[in-house]
Design a protein around this motif. Structure first.
Motif, mmCIF file in Angstrom:
data_model
loop_
_atom_site.group_PDB
_atom_site.id
_atom_site.type_symbol
_atom_site.label_atom_id
_atom_site.label_comp_id
_atom_site.label_asym_id
_atom_site.label_seq_id
_atom_site.Cartn_x
_atom_site.Cartn_y
_atom_site.Cartn_z
ATOM 1 N N CYS A 181 3.701 5.551 -5.830
ATOM 2 C CA CYS A 181 3.643 5.427 -7.288
ATOM 3 C C CYS A 181 2.558 6.345 -7.870
ATOM 4 C CB CYS A 181 3.353 3.983 -7.690
ATOM 5 S SG CYS A 181 4.762 2.884 -7.524
ATOM 6 N N ARG A 182 1.446 6.449 -7.175
ATOM 7 C CA ARG A 182 0.373 7.324 -7.628
ATOM 8 C C ARG A 182 0.827 8.780 -7.654
ATOM 9 N NH1 ARG A 182 -4.849 6.232 -4.154
ATOM 10 N NH2 ARG A 182 -5.598 7.921 -5.495
ATOM 11 N N LYS A 183 1.682 9.142 -6.691
ATOM 12 C CA LYS A 183 2.179 10.530 -6.663
ATOM 13 C C LYS A 183 2.991 10.840 -7.901
ATOM 14 C CE LYS A 183 2.374 11.148 -1.626
ATOM 15 N NZ LYS A 183 1.741 9.918 -1.209
ATOM 16 N N VAL A 184 3.890 9.940 -8.294
ATOM 17 C CA VAL A 184 4.722 10.230 -9.467
ATOM 18 C C VAL A 184 3.882 10.198 -10.744
ATOM 19 C CG1 VAL A 184 5.476 7.837 -9.883
ATOM 20 C CG2 VAL A 184 6.941 9.736 -10.561
ATOM 21 N N VAL A 185 2.905 9.281 -10.838
ATOM 22 C CA VAL A 185 2.038 9.226 -12.019
ATOM 23 C C VAL A 185 1.198 10.495 -12.111
ATOM 24 C CG1 VAL A 185 0.065 8.056 -13.055
ATOM 25 C CG2 VAL A 185 1.973 6.716 -12.139
ATOM 26 N N ARG A 186 0.648 10.933 -10.975
ATOM 27 C CA ARG A 186 -0.174 12.150 -10.976
ATOM 28 C C ARG A 186 0.658 13.370 -11.373
ATOM 29 N NH1 ARG A 186 -1.520 12.049 -5.997
ATOM 30 N NH2 ARG A 186 -3.257 10.611 -6.297
ATOM 31 N N TYR A 187 1.900 13.415 -10.862
ATOM 32 C CA TYR A 187 2.760 14.550 -11.199
ATOM 33 C C TYR A 187 3.068 14.580 -12.695
ATOM 34 C CZ TYR A 187 6.966 17.334 -11.737
ATOM 35 O OH TYR A 187 7.891 18.247 -12.185
ATOM 36 N N LEU A 188 3.450 13.424 -13.227
ATOM 37 C CA LEU A 188 3.797 13.370 -14.645
ATOM 38 C C LEU A 188 2.577 13.637 -15.526
ATOM 39 C CD1 LEU A 188 6.238 10.314 -14.633
ATOM 40 C CD2 LEU A 188 6.826 12.737 -14.844
ATOM 41 N N SER A 189 1.400 13.216 -15.070
ATOM 42 C CA SER A 189 0.176 13.470 -15.850
ATOM 43 C C SER A 189 -0.112 14.964 -15.945
ATOM 44 C CB SER A 189 -1.007 12.748 -15.210
ATOM 45 O OG SER A 189 -0.795 11.356 -15.193
ATOM 46 N N LYS B 269 0.830 -1.208 0.000
ATOM 47 C CA LYS B 269 0.000 0.000 0.000
ATOM 48 C C LYS B 269 0.863 1.257 0.000
ATOM 49 C CE LYS B 269 -4.245 -1.680 2.230
ATOM 50 N NZ LYS B 269 -5.098 -1.571 3.445
ATOM 51 N N SER B 270 1.932 1.246 0.799
ATOM 52 C CA SER B 270 2.833 2.398 0.844
ATOM 53 C C SER B 270 3.479 2.633 -0.519
ATOM 54 C CB SER B 270 3.907 2.173 1.914
ATOM 55 O OG SER B 270 4.876 3.184 1.873
ATOM 56 N N LEU B 271 3.910 1.551 -1.152
ATOM 57 C CA LEU B 271 4.548 1.659 -2.465
ATOM 58 C C LEU B 271 3.566 2.179 -3.505
ATOM 59 C CD1 LEU B 271 7.345 0.953 -3.693
ATOM 60 C CD2 LEU B 271 6.372 -1.225 -4.403
ATOM 61 N N TRP B 272 2.337 1.657 -3.462
ATOM 62 C CA TRP B 272 1.330 2.072 -4.432
ATOM 63 C C TRP B 272 0.964 3.544 -4.244
ATOM 64 C CZ3 TRP B 272 -0.373 1.064 -8.909
ATOM 65 C CH2 TRP B 272 -1.614 1.536 -9.359
ATOM 66 N N SER B 273 0.885 3.987 -3.004
ATOM 67 C CA SER B 273 0.567 5.386 -2.732
ATOM 68 C C SER B 273 1.616 6.316 -3.332
ATOM 69 C CB SER B 273 0.467 5.613 -1.222
ATOM 70 O OG SER B 273 0.305 6.972 -0.918
ATOM 71 N N ALA C 131 8.927 16.675 4.898
ATOM 72 C CA ALA C 131 9.504 15.734 5.853
ATOM 73 C C ALA C 131 9.607 14.317 5.312
ATOM 74 C CB ALA C 131 8.680 15.716 7.148
ATOM 75 N N SER C 132 8.770 13.974 4.318
ATOM 76 C CA SER C 132 8.750 12.594 3.818
ATOM 77 C C SER C 132 9.182 12.483 2.365
ATOM 78 C CB SER C 132 7.341 12.009 3.986
ATOM 79 O OG SER C 132 6.381 12.819 3.338
ATOM 80 N N ALA C 133 9.745 13.557 1.798
ATOM 81 C CA ALA C 133 10.114 13.534 0.382
ATOM 82 C C ALA C 133 11.124 12.434 0.085
ATOM 83 C CB ALA C 133 10.673 14.902 -0.030
ATOM 84 N N ALA C 134 12.133 12.282 0.962
ATOM 85 C CA ALA C 134 13.170 11.281 0.722
ATOM 86 C C ALA C 134 12.587 9.869 0.742
ATOM 87 C CB ALA C 134 14.282 11.409 1.753
ATOM 88 N N ALA C 135 11.656 9.601 1.673
ATOM 89 C CA ALA C 135 11.037 8.273 1.744
ATOM 90 C C ALA C 135 10.208 7.990 0.496
ATOM 91 C CB ALA C 135 10.170 8.175 2.999
ATOM 92 N N ILE C 136 9.496 9.003 0.008
ATOM 93 C CA ILE C 136 8.686 8.824 -1.205
ATOM 94 C C ILE C 136 9.592 8.537 -2.401
ATOM 95 C CG2 ILE C 136 7.136 10.001 -2.808
ATOM 96 C CD1 ILE C 136 6.034 11.540 -0.375
ATOM 97 N N ILE C 137 10.674 9.307 -2.520
ATOM 98 C CA ILE C 137 11.619 9.091 -3.619
ATOM 99 C C ILE C 137 12.221 7.695 -3.527
ATOM 100 C CG2 ILE C 137 13.884 9.780 -4.500
ATOM 101 C CD1 ILE C 137 11.703 11.593 -5.436
ATOM 102 N N GLY C 138 12.482 7.226 -2.312
ATOM 103 C CA GLY C 138 13.017 5.872 -2.149
ATOM 104 C C GLY C 138 12.083 4.828 -2.713
ATOM 105 N N ASN C 139 10.792 4.962 -2.459
ATOM 106 C CA ASN C 139 9.812 4.022 -3.000
ATOM 107 C C ASN C 139 9.728 4.116 -4.521
ATOM 108 O OD1 ASN C 139 8.948 2.588 -0.793
ATOM 109 N ND2 ASN C 139 7.275 3.989 -0.288
ATOM 110 N N VAL C 140 9.773 5.352 -5.035
ATOM 111 C CA VAL C 140 9.731 5.531 -6.493
ATOM 112 C C VAL C 140 10.955 4.885 -7.137
ATOM 113 C CG1 VAL C 140 9.793 7.243 -8.340
ATOM 114 C CG2 VAL C 140 8.324 7.615 -6.347
#
Length: 546
Positions: free
Chosen positions: A35-43, A29-33, A73-82
């Motif tokens: 992934c949705r951020k990067v897809v939404r940004y690119l869209s 779920k964390s990974l999918w969340s 505060a969580s940008a690095a963690a999100i980038i790690g998942n991406v």
């Protein structure tokens, strides 16, 4: 853009399979969340992008900047998942991946509840005492309800009249697991708040979870995920210890389970030993257990919410983040302060770190499980660096080690020269028999060059420093200027090289000089020798002399 979606979806599907690296529901779920951020940004920012291969360095920079604005505060963690999802795609531009993974300075002030804040030993003890105090109240409350039910079952008429109605409803509640009609109990037991108050008579409720979790982490040193998922099933070993299987989410798919063994202690130590505390929680949840089919220790009663009915259930049945743990808020409620008198900010990771730091010192510097899970550098950086008690402990340990070395050297010196009272024999100034060549005569003389410790039967080839632990050594006043010069050189060398190396090379000679040879001369002789000292070979020559 559809091709981009399909490519990211394929990568995600590979990662969350059984053979992938993210094979729990929470991690998927964390990974999918993310992934949705990067897809939404690119869209929004690059809707015409044909696929992953078209991503470039500027896309990575802009994505970082966008995340930092929204989730600093969580940008690095999100980038790690991406990175986990995109990193294995061969079509990606290498420059994009390098830029995406480049470390950035993060603003940690936005971290919830001060994530990563270390606790001192005093702060750790204050947290533990506050949690223990709350657990005492919880234990008294639930035990009182259990005793009321037991009394009502034995003889309803023996229950005091003002508690009889409450006892009857509590007994019905414990037997059926369903909330009875509480109207007979009056306005204090109305609505959801009243229902929770009623259930708290015989069961744990969500409000109890924070102190219970905090105290268990303080006593066991386990991280919060392990404590939350503790099983009810366990074994008692010889009446003194408790063992159970725990789930370790942070150790990889090959090390998910481990057997934890905790001391039980006396009943009066229930709130001090992890095994005893485990059995106490088992006792406090005994009324709920017949109505829950999960093998979990922490059971609670919850009010209805959303599509979920009220009732007894595992406290974290909807996810390990189901109950919000606002530790800074809890610390304020308990009037906890830091060592400077300010607001105490911490999380359970800091509690675990403080526990391991204390255990490390108690066990001579070894953290029980961390020693084989982390490198020495990680152990020091995360558990021991900067801790004043650890620094003092290390200094004491080093001092004790050097004292042991000194004792060993003195004992060896006394044994070597046992025949002459534990001291290097004195050389009569008129005696020259057996003296070595002029270069060596400056520091000492030798009784027999053919009986040396290195090559007996031949002229001795040992270094001059070795002579100070040889039974053939002789010293006299004629050697004093050179010995004073040597003592000064050894002292200066101790300030320019690692002390453990210095002791290994020169410790024996130093002890012989300072505690045996030079002590036999008067201050006047030493002062005269200091003034008469000529040029002598460098210390390096003595180390290598043959």
């Amino acid at each position: 853009m559809r091709q981009l979606h399909e490519a990211i979806g394929r990568q995600f599907a590979q990662i969350v399979t059984v053979s992938g690296t993210r094979n729990t529901l929470a991690s998927a779920k964390s990974l999918w969340s993310d992934c949705r951020k990067v897809v939404r940004y690119l869209s929004e920012e690059a809707p015409d992008l044909p696929g992953l291969g078209a991503l470039r360095v500027e896309h990575a920079r802009e994505f970082w900047a966008d995340l930092t604005r929204k989730n600093s505060a969580s940008a690095a963690a999100i980038i790690g998942n991406v990175n986990v999802v995109l990193g294995s795609d061969d079509s990606l531009d290498s420059g994009f991946l390098v830029e995406l993974g480049r470390p950035r300075r993060q603003n940690r002030s936005a971290n919830r509840d001060g994530l990563g804040k270390d606790l001192s030993d005093a702060e750790f003890e204050r947290v533990k005492a506050a949690a223990r105090s709350q657990v005492v109240d919880i234990r008294q409350r639930v035990r009182k309800g259990h005793r009321l039910i037991e009394a009502y079952r034995n003889d309803p008429e023996a229950v005091p009249a003002h508690e009889r109605r409450l006892a009857a409803l509590l007994t019905e509640f414990a037997d059926t697991g369903f909330m009875p009609v509480l109207a007979p109990l009056g306005p204090d037991y109305q609505y959801n708040k009243g229902r929770m108050k009623f259930a708290a008579h015989i069961s744990l409720v969500e409000a109890d979870m924070m102190p219970l979790l905090a105290l268990f982490c303080c006593l066991s040193g386990r991280n919060s995920e392990i404590v939350k998922e503790l099983p009810f099933r366990h074994e008692i070993r010889d009446g003194v210890a408790l063992s159970c299987k725990v789930v370790k989410r942070r150790s990889g798919k090959h090390s998910w389970n481990e057997t934890a063994v905790w001391e039980i202690g006396r009943e009066s130590r229930q709130l001090h030993e992890p095994g005893g505390f485990f059995l106490l929680i088992q006792e406090l949840t005994s009324m709920a257990r017949p109505h829950v089919d999960q093998d979990r220790l922490f059971l609670t009663w919850v009010n209805p919410y959303g599509k979920y009915r009220d009732g007894f259930r595992f406290a974290w049945s909807q996810g390990l983040d189901q109950i919000k743990m606002l530790w800074a808020h809890w610390a304020r409620e308990q009037n906890l302060v830091n060592d400077d008198g300010g607001e105490l900010v911490f999380d359970l990771n800091a509690v675990r770190t403080a526990f391991i730091r204390q255990r490390s010192r108690a066990l001579g510097g070894h953290a029980p499980s961390s020693t084989f899970q982390n490198s020495l550098e990680v152990l020091f950086d995360n558990y021991l660096r900067g801790d004043p008690e650890t620094i003092q402990w290390a200094r004491n340990l080093v001092a004790d080690t050097y004292r042991d070395v000194e004792v060993m050297i003195r004992a060896q010196h006394a044994k070597t020269f046992q025949a002459t009272g534990g001291r290097i024999p004195s050389l009569d100034d008129d005696t020259s028999e057996g003296a070595p060549d002029p270069a060596l005569r400056a520091y000492n003389s030798c009784a027999d060059l053919l009986l040396g410790p290195v090559n007996p039967g031949e002229p001795c080839r040992a270094s001059v420093l070795t002579c100070f632990r040889c039974p053939n050594a002789l010293v006299g006043e004629r050697h004093l200027p050179a010995l004073v010069h040597l003592e000064r050189d050894l002292r200066e060398r101790s300030e320019t090289m690692p002390i453990h190396d210095w002791w290994a090379l020169f410790g024996q000679a130093w002890m012989a000089l300072t505690e045996d040879v030079l002590t036999r001369f008067t201050d006047a002789q030493l002062n005269a020798a200091e003034e008469a000292a000529d040029d002598f070979p460098p210390l390096e020559w003595l180390e290598d002399a043959a």
